[in-house]
Scaffold this motif. Structure first.
Motif, PDB file in Angstrom:
ATOM      1  N   ILE A  62       0.908  -1.168  -0.077  1.00 31.83           N
ATOM      2  CA  ILE A  62      -0.078  -0.025   0.185  1.00 31.83           C
ATOM      3  C   ILE A  62       0.832   1.264   0.042  1.00 31.83           C
ATOM      4  N   ASP A  63       2.107   1.239   0.691  1.00 31.28           N
ATOM      5  CA  ASP A  63       2.899   2.516   0.708  1.00 31.28           C
ATOM      6  C   ASP A  63       3.663   2.567  -0.459  1.00 31.28           C
ATOM      7  N   THR A  64       4.001   1.577  -1.126  1.00 31.82           N
ATOM      8  CA  THR A  64       4.962   1.891  -2.420  1.00 31.82           C
ATOM      9  C   THR A  64       3.999   1.695  -3.499  1.00 31.82           C
ATOM     10  N   GLY A  65       2.926   0.782  -3.681  1.00 32.41           N
ATOM     11  CA  GLY A  65       2.158   0.640  -4.965  1.00 32.41           C
ATOM     12  C   GLY A  65       2.743  -0.543  -5.643  1.00 32.41           C
ATOM     13  N   ASP A  66       3.908  -1.118  -5.177  1.00 33.30           N
ATOM     14  CA  ASP A  66       4.641  -2.538  -5.738  1.00 33.30           C
ATOM     15  C   ASP A  66       3.769  -3.564  -5.450  1.00 33.30           C
ATOM     16  N   THR A  67       3.585  -4.526  -6.562  1.00 32.27           N
ATOM     17  CA  THR A  67       2.811  -5.749  -6.651  1.00 32.27           C
ATOM     18  C   THR A  67       3.886  -6.966  -6.292  1.00 32.27           C
ATOM     19  N   ILE A  68       3.443  -8.012  -5.719  1.00 31.31           N
ATOM     20  CA  ILE A  68       4.239  -9.163  -5.729  1.00 31.31           C
ATOM     21  C   ILE A  68       3.607 -10.446  -5.806  1.00 31.31           C
ATOM     22  N   GLU A  69       3.858 -11.537  -6.518  1.00 30.28           N
ATOM     23  CA  GLU A  69       3.034 -12.732  -6.266  1.00 30.28           C
ATOM     24  C   GLU A  69       3.885 -13.654  -5.403  1.00 30.28           C
ATOM     25  N   TYR A  70       3.124 -14.455  -4.765  1.00 31.78           N
ATOM     26  CA  TYR A  70       3.499 -15.725  -3.758  1.00 31.78           C
ATOM     27  C   TYR A  70       2.566 -16.784  -3.877  1.00 31.78           C
ATOM     28  N   GLN A  71       3.288 -18.133  -3.803  1.00 31.79           N
ATOM     29  CA  GLN A  71       2.610 -19.160  -3.555  1.00 31.79           C
ATOM     30  C   GLN A  71       2.726 -19.579  -1.965  1.00 31.79           C
ATOM     31  N   LEU A  72       1.540 -19.919  -1.310  1.00 30.73           N
ATOM     32  CA  LEU A  72       1.731 -20.240  -0.243  1.00 30.73           C
ATOM     33  C   LEU A  72       1.955 -21.788   0.035  1.00 30.73           C
ATOM     34  N   VAL A  73       3.250 -22.020   0.589  1.00 31.00           N
ATOM     35  CA  VAL A  73       3.534 -23.469   0.667  1.00 31.00           C
ATOM     36  C   VAL A  73       4.014 -23.878   1.891  1.00 31.00           C
ATOM     37  N   GLY A  74       4.372 -25.324   2.242  1.00 26.41           N
ATOM     38  CA  GLY A  74       4.515 -25.486   3.606  1.00 26.41           C
ATOM     39  C   GLY A  74       6.116 -25.101   3.661  1.00 26.41           C
TER      40      GLY A  74
END
Length: 155
Positions: A96-108
Motif C-alpha cells: 500500500i505504501d509503495t504501490g509495488d505488487t508481488i506474487e507468492y504461492q503459500l507452501v509448507g
C-alpha cells in the motif's frame, strides 16, 4: 505428532532427495570410509574423519527426510476453495505504501523459497495472508515497523 502440510511437488522432491541419499550418497560414502580405513592409522587420518563426519550428516538427513515424508499431509491446492487465501494458492499482494505488487504461492515450510515466489504458511507474512479474501488489507509487523498490503487477487 504434527502433520506437515506440503504440495504434491514438494512431497515428490523430498522423496527424490531421500532416494538419492540412500542409493547414491550413502553407498559412495561407505566406499570412502573403506578407502580411508585402508590407509592405516585412523587416529591421524583426515580422510577417515571427513568420511565419518559425512556419514553422520547423511544419516541425520535421511532420518529427517523419513520423518517429514512419514508425517506429510499432501494437499492438492486445486481441491481447495478459491474465495480466500489457503495453503497452496497463489496470491498477488500490493504494498500500500509503495504501490509495488508481488506474487507468492503459500507452501509448507520445506518448500519455501522466496527467490521463486514461494513463502511458508508458517512465516509471519504467510500467517497474515491465510484466510484473507481479495480486497482485504494485510498488516505485517516487520522489524522496521508495520507494513501494509492489500490482497489484490487469489490465483
Amino acid at each position: 505428532m504434527d502433520r506437515i502440510p506440503i504440495t504434491k511437488r514438494g512431497y515428490e522432491t523430498l522423496k527424490k532427495e531421500l532416494e538419492h541419499l540412500k542409493k547414491v550418497e550413502r553407498p559412495g560414502n561407505i566406499k570412502a570410509i573403506e578407502e580411508a580405513r585402508a590407509h592405516g592409522d585412523l587416529s591421524e587420518n583426515a580422510e577417515f574423519a571427513a568420511a565419518k563426519d559425512r556419514q553422520a550428516y547423511l544419516e541425520c538427513r535421511i532420518g529427517e527426510l523419513s520423518y517429514k515424508i512419514g508425517n506429510a499431509d499432501v494437499i492438492d491446492p486445486d481441491s481447495l476453495p478459491k474465495d480466500r487465501a489457503v495453503f497452496g494458492c497463489t496470491v498477488v499482494l500490493e504494498n500500500i505504501d509503495t504501490g509495488d505488487t508481488i506474487e507468492y504461492q503459500l507452501v509448507g515450510p520445506d518448500e519455501s523459497d522466496i527467490g521463486k515466489g514461494r513463502i511458508s504458511v508458517s512465516s509471519p507474512l504467510g500467517m497474515a495472508i491465510i484466510g484473507k479474501k481479495s480486497g482485504e488489507e494485510i498488516v505485517l509487523q516487520a522489524p522496521g515497523g508495520k507494513r501494509f498490503y492489500e490482497l489484490v487477487e487469489i490465483l
